[in-house]
Design a protein around this motif. Structure first.
Motif, short mmCIF file in Angstrom:
data_model
loop_
_atom_site.label_atom_id
_atom_site.label_comp_id
_atom_site.label_asym_id
_atom_site.label_seq_id
_atom_site.Cartn_x
_atom_site.Cartn_y
_atom_site.Cartn_z
N GLY A 31 0.12 -1.11 -0.44
CA GLY A 31 -0.23 0.06 0.31
C GLY A 31 1.03 1.24 -0.46
O GLY A 31 1.66 1.20 0.89
N PHE A 32 0.22 1.87 -0.33
CA PHE A 32 1.36 3.57 -0.96
C PHE A 32 0.11 4.77 -0.73
O PHE A 32 -0.62 4.62 -1.29
N VAL A 33 0.22 5.62 -0.73
CA VAL A 33 -0.24 6.93 -1.07
C VAL A 33 0.41 8.02 -1.24
O VAL A 33 1.71 8.00 -1.24
N VAL A 34 -0.08 8.63 -2.29
CA VAL A 34 0.76 9.78 -3.00
C VAL A 34 0.54 10.65 -3.27
O VAL A 34 -1.01 11.59 -3.30
N LYS A 35 1.05 11.96 -2.45
CA LYS A 35 0.35 13.00 -2.99
C LYS A 35 0.91 14.89 -3.36
O LYS A 35 1.91 14.23 -3.89
N GLY A 36 0.13 15.14 -4.58
CA GLY A 36 1.38 16.17 -5.52
C GLY A 36 0.58 17.86 -4.46
O GLY A 36 0.44 18.16 -3.70
N THR A 37 1.95 18.59 -5.50
CA THR A 37 1.32 19.68 -4.85
C THR A 37 0.83 20.85 -4.76
O THR A 37 0.34 21.32 -4.17
N GLU A 38 -0.27 20.23 -5.31
CA GLU A 38 -1.54 20.68 -5.82
C GLU A 38 -2.43 20.24 -5.05
O GLU A 38 -4.05 20.28 -4.41
N GLY A 39 -2.12 19.03 -4.18
CA GLY A 39 -2.91 18.62 -3.24
C GLY A 39 -3.85 17.88 -3.49
O GLY A 39 -4.57 16.09 -2.34
N THR A 40 -3.88 16.68 -5.08
CA THR A 40 -3.91 15.52 -5.70
C THR A 40 -3.68 14.19 -4.40
O THR A 40 -2.36 14.49 -4.15
N THR A 41 -4.29 13.50 -4.63
CA THR A 41 -3.77 12.59 -3.10
C THR A 41 -4.42 11.19 -3.51
O THR A 41 -5.87 10.65 -4.02
N ILE A 42 -3.95 9.87 -4.30
CA ILE A 42 -4.07 8.18 -4.23
C ILE A 42 -3.43 7.96 -3.60
O ILE A 42 -2.16 7.63 -3.45
N TYR A 43 -4.31 6.89 -2.99
CA TYR A 43 -4.31 5.79 -2.74
C TYR A 43 -4.15 4.36 -3.39
O TYR A 43 -5.26 4.02 -4.33
N ILE A 44 -3.14 3.77 -3.38
CA ILE A 44 -2.84 2.31 -4.01
C ILE A 44 -2.77 1.35 -3.59
O ILE A 44 -1.69 1.10 -2.68
N ASP A 45 -3.60 0.02 -3.32
CA ASP A 45 -3.58 -1.33 -2.91
C ASP A 45 -4.14 -1.16 -1.41
O ASP A 45 -3.12 -1.64 -0.36
N PRO A 46 -3.96 -0.04 -0.13
CA PRO A 46 -4.57 0.16 0.83
C PRO A 46 -5.26 -1.01 1.00
O PRO A 46 -6.57 -1.42 1.24
N TYR A 47 -4.40 -2.00 2.71
CA TYR A 47 -4.94 -3.11 2.92
C TYR A 47 -4.89 -3.31 4.29
O TYR A 47 -3.82 -2.76 4.91
N LEU A 48 -5.43 -3.14 5.44
CA LEU A 48 -5.55 -2.76 6.77
C LEU A 48 -6.25 -3.77 7.69
O LEU A 48 -6.43 -4.05 8.06
N GLY A 49 -5.90 -5.45 7.31
CA GLY A 49 -6.78 -7.04 7.02
C GLY A 49 -6.33 -6.96 7.57
O GLY A 49 -4.68 -6.92 7.19
N LEU A 50 -6.64 -8.34 8.68
CA LEU A 50 -5.33 -9.19 9.50
C LEU A 50 -5.56 -10.08 8.57
O LEU A 50 -4.90 -11.38 9.51
N GLY A 51 -5.52 -10.49 6.85
CA GLY A 51 -4.85 -11.41 6.43
C GLY A 51 -6.23 -12.87 6.98
O GLY A 51 -7.24 -12.40 7.36
N ASP A 52 -5.71 -13.90 7.16
CA ASP A 52 -6.58 -15.39 7.08
C ASP A 52 -6.16 -16.28 8.50
O ASP A 52 -5.51 -17.35 7.88
N PRO A 53 -5.62 -15.76 9.59
CA PRO A 53 -4.91 -16.91 10.02
C PRO A 53 -5.45 -18.01 10.93
O PRO A 53 -6.68 -17.84 10.60
N PRO A 54 -4.31 -19.02 10.62
CA PRO A 54 -3.37 -18.85 10.61
C PRO A 54 -2.10 -18.97 9.50
O PRO A 54 -0.99 -18.91 9.07
N ARG A 55 -3.57 -19.08 8.48
CA ARG A 55 -2.45 -18.92 6.86
C ARG A 55 -1.97 -18.21 6.54
O ARG A 55 -0.62 -17.76 6.10
N THR A 56 -2.31 -16.99 6.10
CA THR A 56 -1.99 -15.14 6.45
C THR A 56 -1.51 -14.36 7.48
O THR A 56 -3.05 -14.62 8.32
N VAL A 57 -0.62 -14.21 8.31
CA VAL A 57 -0.93 -13.47 9.87
C VAL A 57 0.20 -12.48 9.16
O VAL A 57 1.25 -12.39 9.24
N ARG A 58 -0.51 -11.44 9.64
CA ARG A 58 -0.13 -9.89 9.57
C ARG A 58 0.84 -10.27 10.33
O ARG A 58 0.71 -9.85 11.64
N MET A 59 2.53 -9.17 10.10
CA MET A 59 2.76 -9.17 10.89
C MET A 59 3.21 -7.62 11.33
O MET A 59 4.22 -7.25 11.90
#
Length: 277
Positions: A31-59
């Motif tokens: 995940g990333f956020v890019v912001k330009g000098t004029e204030g344009t703000t774009i989020y790319i692939d933001p992920y705030l989940g915890l995964g699927d424990p115990p298969r995928t465990v957020r670290m």
């Protein structure tokens, strides 16, 4: 509802920032956020989940609650996997801000059909826009080109090139080396490229839950191969911090990169860090 480990300080930092050119914040995972000098703000692939424990465990921490985001022009997804298209992480941003969601067809199918964003959240169908390789579109001060990606685990992955007067940012999603990258490197003057990096680990199979040797991201040689083909000035390794069993040490890439003309510099960042174009 998603609960952040950090409160709202990161989204407030992004919203209060006044970059001289383009600022890029790393959100962990890919995940990333890019912001330009004029204030344009774009989020790319933001992920705030915890995964699927115990298969995928957020670290790593959950860096913000999406309902705290008050300023966003767009959210972009690179492919349909849960840690790149995730209603609880992304739909509240669209609902709060009216931002547009740009994604390839299989990613939109997750939003529309699998997770039903328009019924579960205050998201309208006209906020959801399909993109495909070869497309170019404008978001505020950014010109965004949709390019190919090579992710054998995804059904329709894409990469994005963000052009701005201050520089050019490439986000490859979870791509591995591609025959298209030399063309992309010739076509664009890429200042900063974000590419997924990780180790090979034993991850429980989704069906059987038996441990299985798993490679989801570039190893040391593959990520430098991508960066060299893209002719990027700076390489920012991503995703190495996320899943238990697949974490890696990005500082090891100094040894792999120093024998090539590109990347000229390695940007090692942690979740919440900011870099400039």
């Amino acid at each position: 509802m998603i609960q952040s480990d950090w409160g709202d300080w990161l989204v407030r930092e992004v919203e209060d920032a006044n970059p001289d050119g383009v600022a890029v914040w790393y959100l962990g995972c890919n995940g990333f956020v890019v912001k330009g000098t004029e204030g344009t703000t774009i989020y790319i692939d933001p992920y705030l989940g915890l995964g699927d424990p115990p298969r995928t465990v957020r670290m790593i921490p959950v860096p913000f609650d999406p309902t705290d985001v008050e300023d966003a022009d767009a959210v972009l997804a690179t492919h349909e996997h849960t840690d790149h298209v995730h209603g609880p992480s992304q739909a509240p941003i669209l609902a709060n801000t009216g931002a547009a969601f740009y994604a390839p067809d299989d990613s939109l199918a997750v939003a529309r059909d699998d997770e039903d964003w328009t019924d579960e959240w205050a998201v309208t169908d006209d906020q959801l826009s399909e993109v495909s390789e070869g497309d170019t579109f404008e978001i505020g001060e950014f010109t965004i080109h949709v390019e190919e990606a090579n992710d054998p685990d995804a059904t329709h992955p894409v990469s994005y090139v963000f052009e701005h007067d201050a520089g050019t940012f490439f986000h490859g999603g979870d791509t591995k080396p591609s025959g298209e990258f030399e063309r992309i490197g010739d076509e664009y003057d890429i200042d900063l490229a974000a590419l997924a990096f990780g180790t090979v680990g034993r991850i429980p199979d989704k069906q059987t839950r038996e441990p299985k040797r798993t490679r989801w991201y570039n190893d040391e040689n593959q990520i430098v191969e991508c960066a060299a083909a893209l002719q990027c000035d700076r390489l920012l390794p991503s995703h190495w911090d996320m899943w238990k069993g697949l974490t890696a040490d990005p500082t090891a890439l100094h040894h792999h990169a120093k024998g090539f003309d590109h990347p000229q510099r390695l940007e090692v960042v942690e979740i919440g860090d900011r870099v400039e174009l």
